[in-house]
Design a protein around this motif. Structure first.
Motif, PDB file in Angstrom:
ATOM      1  N   ARG A 236      24.071  12.196 -19.412  1.00 50.94           N
ATOM      2  CA  ARG A 236      23.643  11.894 -20.877  1.00 50.94           C
ATOM      3  C   ARG A 236      22.209  12.159 -20.092  1.00 50.94           C
ATOM      4  O   ARG A 236      21.337  11.510 -19.749  1.00 50.94           O
ATOM      5  N   CYS A 237      22.447  12.148 -21.897  1.00 49.17           N
ATOM      6  CA  CYS A 237      20.284  12.588 -22.203  1.00 49.17           C
ATOM      7  C   CYS A 237      19.603  11.563 -22.613  1.00 49.17           C
ATOM      8  O   CYS A 237      20.295  10.554 -23.512  1.00 49.17           O
ATOM      9  N   PRO A 238      18.722  11.146 -21.852  1.00 53.34           N
ATOM     10  CA  PRO A 238      18.115   9.840 -22.047  1.00 53.34           C
ATOM     11  C   PRO A 238      17.497   9.584 -23.618  1.00 53.34           C
ATOM     12  O   PRO A 238      16.799   9.205 -24.154  1.00 53.34           O
ATOM     13  N   SER A 239      17.121  10.980 -23.626  1.00 50.72           N
ATOM     14  CA  SER A 239      15.734  11.107 -25.276  1.00 50.72           C
ATOM     15  C   SER A 239      16.941  11.399 -26.459  1.00 50.72           C
ATOM     16  O   SER A 239      16.905  10.733 -27.309  1.00 50.72           O
ATOM     17  N   CYS A 240      17.694  11.312 -26.586  1.00 52.29           N
ATOM     18  CA  CYS A 240      18.880  11.118 -27.445  1.00 52.29           C
ATOM     19  C   CYS A 240      20.477  11.332 -27.521  1.00 52.29           C
ATOM     20  O   CYS A 240      20.769  11.165 -28.035  1.00 52.29           O
ATOM     21  N   ASP A 241      21.157  10.471 -26.372  1.00 52.47           N
ATOM     22  CA  ASP A 241      21.932   9.926 -25.773  1.00 52.47           C
ATOM     23  C   ASP A 241      23.111  10.752 -26.100  1.00 52.47           C
ATOM     24  O   ASP A 241      24.166  10.224 -26.270  1.00 52.47           O
TER      25      ASP A 241
ATOM     26  N   HIS B  56      20.444  19.750 -17.986  1.00 51.08           N
ATOM     27  CA  HIS B  56      19.853  19.774 -18.985  1.00 51.08           C
ATOM     28  C   HIS B  56      20.576  19.337 -20.804  1.00 51.08           C
ATOM     29  O   HIS B  56      21.795  20.017 -20.501  1.00 51.08           O
ATOM     30  N   CYS B  57      19.757  19.086 -21.366  1.00 42.71           N
ATOM     31  CA  CYS B  57      20.873  18.823 -22.031  1.00 42.71           C
ATOM     32  C   CYS B  57      20.907  19.588 -23.380  1.00 42.71           C
ATOM     33  O   CYS B  57      19.629  20.510 -23.989  1.00 42.71           O
ATOM     34  N   MET B  58      21.842  20.213 -23.370  1.00 41.10           N
ATOM     35  CA  MET B  58      21.445  21.289 -24.695  1.00 41.10           C
ATOM     36  C   MET B  58      21.046  21.402 -26.204  1.00 41.10           C
ATOM     37  O   MET B  58      20.252  22.083 -26.708  1.00 41.10           O
ATOM     38  N   ARG B  59      21.257  19.753 -26.641  1.00 44.10           N
ATOM     39  CA  ARG B  59      20.162  19.246 -27.701  1.00 44.10           C
ATOM     40  C   ARG B  59      18.833  19.720 -27.740  1.00 44.10           C
ATOM     41  O   ARG B  59      18.734  19.899 -29.227  1.00 44.10           O
ATOM     42  N   CYS B  60      17.888  19.104 -26.987  1.00 43.60           N
ATOM     43  CA  CYS B  60      17.055  18.372 -26.499  1.00 43.60           C
ATOM     44  C   CYS B  60      16.516  19.752 -25.609  1.00 43.60           C
ATOM     45  O   CYS B  60      14.758  18.956 -25.925  1.00 43.60           O
ATOM     46  N   GLY B  61      16.548  19.707 -24.496  1.00 43.48           N
ATOM     47  CA  GLY B  61      16.237  19.950 -23.475  1.00 43.48           C
ATOM     48  C   GLY B  61      15.891  19.276 -22.480  1.00 43.48           C
ATOM     49  O   GLY B  61      15.510  19.776 -21.239  1.00 43.48           O
TER      50      GLY B  61
HETATM   51 ZN   LIG Z   1      18.585  15.538 -25.044  1.00 41.19          ZN
END
Ligand SMILES: [Zn+2]
Lengths: 418, 159
Positions: B55-60, B69-74
């Motif tokens: 789970r991405c802590p920045s964009c959820d 690493h999140c593919m949406r926000c990195g």
């Molecule tokens: Zn993200």
């Protein structure tokens, strides 16, 4: 950026196996065919080349691109290999385009090949499946037909697409190929034949799927000045687009549709995009190429299309990505006859990958060769005098090359030059 | 210096399929030293009966198949336990396959969707006959008792 033209093309007849010719010999065969077509093009006018082949596993010869360069007698000119799975041929064409458009080269040869007969069909399927995530996807049962089956299963669920509609693609493409002497598997088929063929991965049968091939293809690209010297029938590359998507199907997002100029957000309310049912990379590539070529309504502004139909389902999905119909209407599009030879926009007049074969690194260049001849009006000349497949007065066509589960896709727009 | 240099003959020979052109068997095999690297916790998790996503802590954004690493926000993602029950998002039954899996046919592949998770997970479904699988069908994760540290340590059965 300068205008770029295709001035010549050549292919080998694709076959399940060409044991008497290795990849270098096949590339040479296709290259010589192209050179014979334009006697004014002298080898010394060629500035360099780009090579495409997909799999080091099939080739088992690293730096095979330079070996082909060597065999063609093009050393010591520049050359490089580009690789992008099933889209390698399309990428090769576009990389050669880049070389000429940038002014780095006046004449650039794009050549591609694959020698898939070097292993058995099932080992070959294993190699191809290595183009899926080897931690998370491949070990589960790595098999591309399985991946495409899952994608079209979801397409059927979302949009009501039927297996009979898919079978119509097979009937059309194998049927077109009856008039293409280069095709590996021309066949007169019925929907029943397709559905009663052995099931490979439900709902895809043996006749919904292309086969393994050996083959090579070549396109020669030139600047306007060089093209004027070489030929009076150059074909202009008026649009190039490339898109990518996540390697794993599981990672495909569920967002909003990327719209083309003739579409509205209301067309797709509630549709999760691309999910696993559509190819976002194909839509992105098409949008980019259309913008460059000034195309707003592809169905009306294109005269024919050569697209990636390794699976009947991928042809239906691609009608939608290219905006020939709305998302969800691809099944109806074939059912109503639009993409047939006598329809509004012939799709895969050559017979496509389903009937011509799919020697991966050569495929995109083979499609470009067929499109090039269509636009020159020389199908009869190159098809042993049979011009049944010549699209009358073809002025603008599209070539679509596709990799993985829609992981990398190129769209190239060609039109009559000068 | 030896007076008559000569290679030692062997009985290794070559498997010959054809003579015109000459077609031989050319064997090739390799063992890779493969690290799961940043994906390792997922495979450890399987051995403990846990199905880990990230789970991405920045964009959820929550991943049903993990990525570091999140593919949406990195941003760097965090490991999360996925529910052990989900639904069939899509499926197929493979009657053929790559050589490695040919003996296991027919087998069912499914993409699993989980509540509150944004992406999917590819797995095998067992315990059903061809024709019995439906999109939306509830499925439950099961784990091999003796881990092989492969993604196939987890598989699904009808819930
Ligand atoms: Zn993200």
């Amino acid at each position: 950026m300068r205008d770029v033209y295709i001035v010549a093309a050549g292919i080998t007849k694709f076959a399940r196996a060409r044991p008497k010719a290795d990849f270098r010999y096949m590339v040479k065969e296709a290259f010589d065919y192209a050179m014979r077509d334009v006697p004014k093009l002298k080898p010394e006018m060629i500035d360099g080349s780009v090579c495409s082949y997909f799999s080091d596993h099939f080739t088992r010869q690293l730096m095979a691109g330079i070996m082909a360069q060597d065999y063609l007698g093009l050393c010591s000119k520049p050359s490089k290999r580009v690789e992008g799975g099933g889209a390698s041929g399309g990428l090769c064409l576009q990389t050669a385009y880049d070389a000429v458009a940038s002014g780095r080269m006046e004449v650039c040869v794009a050549y591609g090949f694959e020698t898939m007969s070097r292993v058995t069909t099932w080992k070959g399927n294993e190699f191809i499946a290595l183009a899926s995530d080897t931690n998370f996807d491949y070990p589960v049962g790595g098999f591309y037909t399985g991946y495409y089956a899952m994608m079209v299963r979801r397409h059927m669920y979302e949009f009501g697409t039927t297996v009979e509609q898919m079978a119509l693609v097979s009937v059309k493409n194998h049927g077109n190929a009856l008039h293409n002497p280069w095709a590996q598997y021309p066949m007169k088929l019925t929907v029943d034949d397709v559905r009663s063929a052995p099931m490979v991965a439900d709902p895809l049968t043996r006749l919904d799927i292309c086969v393994m091939s050996d083959g090579a293809a070549v396109c020669v690209l030139a600047s306007e000045d060089a093209a004027r010297e070489i030929t009076d029938k150059p074909i202009k590359i008026s649009g190039v687009g490339t898109g990518t998507d996540t390697m794993r199907l599981a990672d495909r997002p569920h967002d909003e549709v990327i719209l083309l100029p003739h579409e509205n957000p209301e067309d797709y309310r509630g549709l999760k995009y691309p999910g696993v049912h559509s190819f976002r990379a194909g839509r992105v590539a098409a949008k980019m190429a259309y913008e460059m070529a000034g195309i707003r309504d592809p169905l009306r502004e294109l005269d024919f299309i050569e697209l990636y139909d390794a699976y009947t389902s991928s042809e239906i999905q691609t009608y939608e990505d290219l905006g020939l119909c709305r998302y969800g209407e691809g099944g109806k599009f074939i059912q109503e006859g639009y993409p047939r030879m006598d329809g509004d926009i012939p799709v895969n007049p050559s017979g496509g990958l389903l009937a011509c074969g799919h020697p991966i690194g050569a495929t995109g260049l083979m499609q470009a060769a067929f499109a090039f001849w269509q636009l020159q009006g020389t199908i009869g000349k190159h098809f042993s005098g049979d011009d049944t497949l010549q699209v009358p007065d073809a002025r603008r066509g599209l070539v679509h090359s596709h990799a993985g589960t829609g992981t990398c896709i190129t769209v190239t727009i060609l039109e009559r030059g000068f | 210096m030896a007076r008559k240099p000569k290679l030692q003959e062997t009985e290794k020979g070559t498997v010959l399929f054809n003579v015109d052109p000459i077609i031989i068997k050319d064997h090739y095999e390799v063992d890779y030293i493969h690290s799961y690297a940043q994906d390792s916790p997922f495979f450890r998790g399987l051995a403990e009966g846990r199905l880990l996503g990230s789970r991405c802590p920045s964009c959820d954004y929550t991943y049903g198949t993990p990525r570091a690493h999140c593919m949406r926000c990195g941003d760097k993602t965090e490991w999360v336990d996925l529910p052990l029950e989900g639904r069939v998002h899509t499926y197929t039954t493979c009657y053929f396959g790559g050589e490695e899996f040919l003996e296991e046919t027919p087998f069912h592949l499914i993409l699993v969707e989980f509540d509150g998770v944004d992406t999917l997970f590819l797995s095998r479904l067992i315990g059903v006959e061809p024709g019995e699988i439906e999109i939306g069908m509830r499925v439950r994760a099961k784990f091999r008792r003796l881990s092989q540290f492969k993604v196939t340590d987890v598989y699904f059965v009808p819930a």
